[in-house]
Design a protein around this motif. Structure first.
Motif, PDB file in Angstrom:
ATOM      1  N   HIS A 223     -13.614 -34.090   4.586  1.00 10.14           N
ATOM      2  CA  HIS A 223     -13.492 -34.892   3.370  1.00 10.14           C
ATOM      3  C   HIS A 223     -14.462 -34.316   2.323  1.00 10.14           C
ATOM      4  O   HIS A 223     -15.480 -33.726   2.689  1.00 10.14           O
ATOM      5  N   PRO A 224     -14.245 -34.547   1.042  1.00 10.82           N
ATOM      6  CA  PRO A 224     -13.105 -35.210   0.419  1.00 10.82           C
ATOM      7  C   PRO A 224     -11.848 -34.347   0.461  1.00 10.82           C
ATOM      8  O   PRO A 224     -11.919 -33.114   0.404  1.00 10.82           O
ATOM      9  N   PHE A 225     -10.705 -35.015   0.524  1.00 12.03           N
ATOM     10  CA  PHE A 225      -9.413 -34.369   0.364  1.00 12.03           C
ATOM     11  C   PHE A 225      -9.024 -34.443  -1.109  1.00 12.03           C
ATOM     12  O   PHE A 225      -9.304 -35.443  -1.776  1.00 12.03           O
TER      13      PHE A 225
ATOM     14  N   VAL B  97     -11.645 -40.143   0.072  1.00 10.39           N
ATOM     15  CA  VAL B  97     -12.442 -40.153   1.302  1.00 10.39           C
ATOM     16  C   VAL B  97     -12.137 -41.443   2.064  1.00 10.39           C
ATOM     17  O   VAL B  97     -11.715 -42.448   1.494  1.00 10.39           O
ATOM     18  N   HIS B  98     -12.404 -41.413   3.359  1.00 10.64           N
ATOM     19  CA  HIS B  98     -12.066 -42.516   4.261  1.00 10.64           C
ATOM     20  C   HIS B  98     -13.222 -42.741   5.217  1.00 10.64           C
ATOM     21  O   HIS B  98     -13.734 -41.797   5.828  1.00 10.64           O
TER      22      HIS B  98
ATOM     23  N   ILE C  48       5.607 -40.460   4.067  1.00 13.50           N
ATOM     24  CA  ILE C  48       5.052 -39.612   3.010  1.00 13.50           C
ATOM     25  C   ILE C  48       6.165 -38.795   2.364  1.00 13.50           C
ATOM     26  O   ILE C  48       7.010 -38.222   3.059  1.00 13.50           O
ATOM     27  N   ARG C  49       6.154 -38.734   1.040  1.00 12.63           N
ATOM     28  CA  ARG C  49       7.155 -37.956   0.308  1.00 12.63           C
ATOM     29  C   ARG C  49       7.125 -36.507   0.787  1.00 12.63           C
ATOM     30  O   ARG C  49       6.057 -35.934   0.983  1.00 12.63           O
ATOM     31  N   GLU C  50       8.297 -35.918   0.954  1.00  8.55           N
ATOM     32  CA  GLU C  50       8.389 -34.613   1.618  1.00  8.55           C
ATOM     33  C   GLU C  50       7.543 -33.541   0.932  1.00  8.55           C
ATOM     34  O   GLU C  50       6.869 -32.747   1.597  1.00  8.55           O
ATOM     35  N   ASP C  51       7.575 -33.489  -0.410  1.00 13.31           N
ATOM     36  CA  ASP C  51       6.825 -32.440  -1.101  1.00 13.31           C
ATOM     37  C   ASP C  51       5.323 -32.633  -0.959  1.00 13.31           C
ATOM     38  O   ASP C  51       4.549 -31.681  -1.127  1.00 13.31           O
ATOM     39  N   LEU C  52       4.884 -33.852  -0.643  1.00 15.48           N
ATOM     40  CA  LEU C  52       3.475 -34.105  -0.367  1.00 15.48           C
ATOM     41  C   LEU C  52       3.156 -33.881   1.107  1.00 15.48           C
ATOM     42  O   LEU C  52       2.095 -33.361   1.450  1.00 15.48           O
ATOM     43  N   ARG C  53       4.087 -34.249   1.967  1.00 17.58           N
ATOM     44  CA  ARG C  53       3.855 -34.089   3.410  1.00 17.58           C
ATOM     45  C   ARG C  53       3.613 -32.633   3.789  1.00 17.58           C
ATOM     46  O   ARG C  53       2.792 -32.339   4.669  1.00 17.58           O
ATOM     47  N   VAL C  54       4.297 -31.711   3.130  1.00 20.32           N
ATOM     48  CA  VAL C  54       4.133 -30.296   3.486  1.00 20.32           C
ATOM     49  C   VAL C  54       2.765 -29.759   3.081  1.00 20.32           C
ATOM     50  O   VAL C  54       2.376 -28.665   3.496  1.00 20.32           O
ATOM     51  N   ARG C  55       2.018 -30.523   2.291  1.00 18.74           N
ATOM     52  CA  ARG C  55       0.677 -30.097   1.880  1.00 18.74           C
ATOM     53  C   ARG C  55      -0.398 -30.459   2.908  1.00 18.74           C
ATOM     54  O   ARG C  55      -1.543 -30.036   2.769  1.00 18.74           O
ATOM     55  N   ILE C  56      -0.057 -31.256   3.901  1.00 22.75           N
ATOM     56  CA  ILE C  56      -1.029 -31.624   4.929  1.00 22.75           C
ATOM     57  C   ILE C  56      -1.483 -30.369   5.673  1.00 22.75           C
ATOM     58  O   ILE C  56      -0.663 -29.587   6.155  1.00 22.75           O
TER      59      ILE C  56
ATOM     60  N   THR D  55      -6.227 -34.929  10.702  1.00 19.74           N
ATOM     61  CA  THR D  55      -6.830 -36.252  10.610  1.00 19.74           C
ATOM     62  C   THR D  55      -5.862 -37.337  10.156  1.00 19.74           C
ATOM     63  O   THR D  55      -4.903 -37.090   9.416  1.00 19.74           O
ATOM     64  N   ASP D  56      -6.168 -38.564  10.585  1.00 21.00           N
ATOM     65  CA  ASP D  56      -5.479 -39.743  10.072  1.00 21.00           C
ATOM     66  C   ASP D  56      -5.795 -39.930   8.584  1.00 21.00           C
ATOM     67  O   ASP D  56      -4.950 -40.376   7.804  1.00 21.00           O
ATOM     68  N   SER D  57      -6.994 -39.555   8.182  1.00 24.26           N
ATOM     69  CA  SER D  57      -7.442 -39.762   6.796  1.00 24.26           C
ATOM     70  C   SER D  57      -6.591 -38.978   5.802  1.00 24.26           C
ATOM     71  O   SER D  57      -6.187 -39.505   4.753  1.00 24.26           O
ATOM     72  N   GLU D  58      -6.315 -37.715   6.097  1.00 24.04           N
ATOM     73  CA  GLU D  58      -5.522 -36.902   5.176  1.00 24.04           C
ATOM     74  C   GLU D  58      -4.121 -37.481   5.030  1.00 24.04           C
ATOM     75  O   GLU D  58      -3.542 -37.478   3.930  1.00 24.04           O
ATOM     76  N   ARG D  59      -3.569 -38.005   6.088  1.00 25.99           N
ATOM     77  CA  ARG D  59      -2.241 -38.615   6.007  1.00 25.99           C
ATOM     78  C   ARG D  59      -2.271 -39.901   5.180  1.00 25.99           C
ATOM     79  O   ARG D  59      -1.327 -40.189   4.435  1.00 25.99           O
ATOM     80  N   CYS D  60      -3.345 -40.665   5.288  1.00 20.08           N
ATOM     81  CA  CYS D  60      -3.492 -41.852   4.437  1.00 20.08           C
ATOM     82  C   CYS D  60      -3.562 -41.450   2.966  1.00 20.08           C
ATOM     83  O   CYS D  60      -3.007 -42.146   2.094  1.00 20.08           O
TER      84      CYS D  60
END
Length: 284
Positions: free
Chosen positions: A93-95, A103-104, A122-130, A134-139
């Motif tokens: 973190h921070p993401f 931050v989480h 999560i919206r597909e164009d955002l999901r591919v950025r993971i 961590t659970d935090s980045e997905r939140c």
């Protein structure tokens, strides 16, 4: 479990005392929360500048070096005690995404069992950025998804209530998937900012608010020492997982509350359940 710090001010301010020299600074807290650190600071009108370290902040000279150089209207800092994901750069973190910084402090219950269900929100164009585990980045990316669903552009100025509502939706959706009857729910202390708006949530972790930063000791807008009231314009807005000192200007944020400041540093406060109920009832 982690510890977080957020700072918004009407003028650029050094935050070295909060991060390093205060009695309970983040450096001191890192003796327990030892799995890395991160500091994000916002130049005027720009995306955040972010520094990370993967060791304990209290024995990393880069933490003190970066802390001593930061002077900004908006600063976010985090020290990590890893619960989900190994200690590596992609999990630190921070993401960030554009101007947004997140931050989480907390952990989602049984995250491994629910990871795919959460990612499906999560919206597909955002999901591919993971990038990390961590659970935090997905939140964070779920928050951005919910924010975009409110006709809020992810670039440019942001509405503080839409940000708070997106956080409430994130918490409600996560709780619906991860929480089990009769057990403690997922802990979700989130802090998010785009450099102007700053909003934080409290759920199953401690969170404290002050409008008197250790850096200046000022509380010029009002004479009493109570917490600010909604609608009050602040000079400083400071958030921390723990009181940074023994002074009485630290006020505990209520459980399941969301607090924040808008572009003009006007203070706002909501209940998570109220904002989530509005989301369920229809578009803003």
């Amino acid at each position: 479990m982690c510890r977080l710090f957020g700072f918004r001010s009407s003028v650029p301010t050094a935050v070295h005392p909060s991060l390093v020299t205060e009695k309970n600074s983040l450096l001191q807290q890192s003796r327990e929360h030892k799995d890395g650190w991160g500091i994000a600071a916002y130049p005027v009108g720009d995306s955040p500048s972010v520094a990370h370290g993967l060791g304990p902040a209290h024995c990393d000279p880069d933490f003190e070096r970066v802390s001593s150089q930061v002077s900004s209207r908006t600063v976010v800092a985090h020290i990590r005690l890893a619960s989900v994901g190994s200690v590596e750069r992609c999990n630190a973190h921070p993401f960030t995404h554009g101007r947004w910084c997140f931050v989480h402090n907390g952990t989602l219950k049984n995250f491994a069992l629910h990871q795919k269900s959460l990612e499906g929100l999560i919206r597909e164009d955002l999901r591919v950025r993971i990038q990390g585990a961590t659970d935090s980045e997905r939140c964070f990316y779920l928050f951005l998804t919910r924010l975009s669903e409110q006709r809020q552009c992810l670039v440019g100025p942001a509405c503080v209530e839409k940000v708070a509502r997106a956080l409430a939706e994130t918490m409600g959706l996560v709780a619906a998937i991860t929480d089990m009857p009769g057990q403690d729910g997922s802990s979700m202390n989130f802090l998010v900012t785009n450099g102007d708006v700053m909003v934080a949530t409290r759920r199953n972790r401690t969170l404290f608010l002050s409008d008197t930063a250790p850096e200046t000791g000022r509380c010029a807008h009002r004479a009493n020492a109570g917490p600010p009231r909604p609608g009050t314009r602040l000079e400083q807005f400071v958030l921390a997982s723990e009181r940074l000192s023994g002074e009485d200007h630290w006020h505990q944020v209520g459980e399941d509350e969301i607090i924040g400041v808008d572009n003009n540093l006007v203070f706002h406060q909501w209940k998570v359940q109220e904002l989530y109920a509005r989301a369920l009832s229809g578009p803003p």
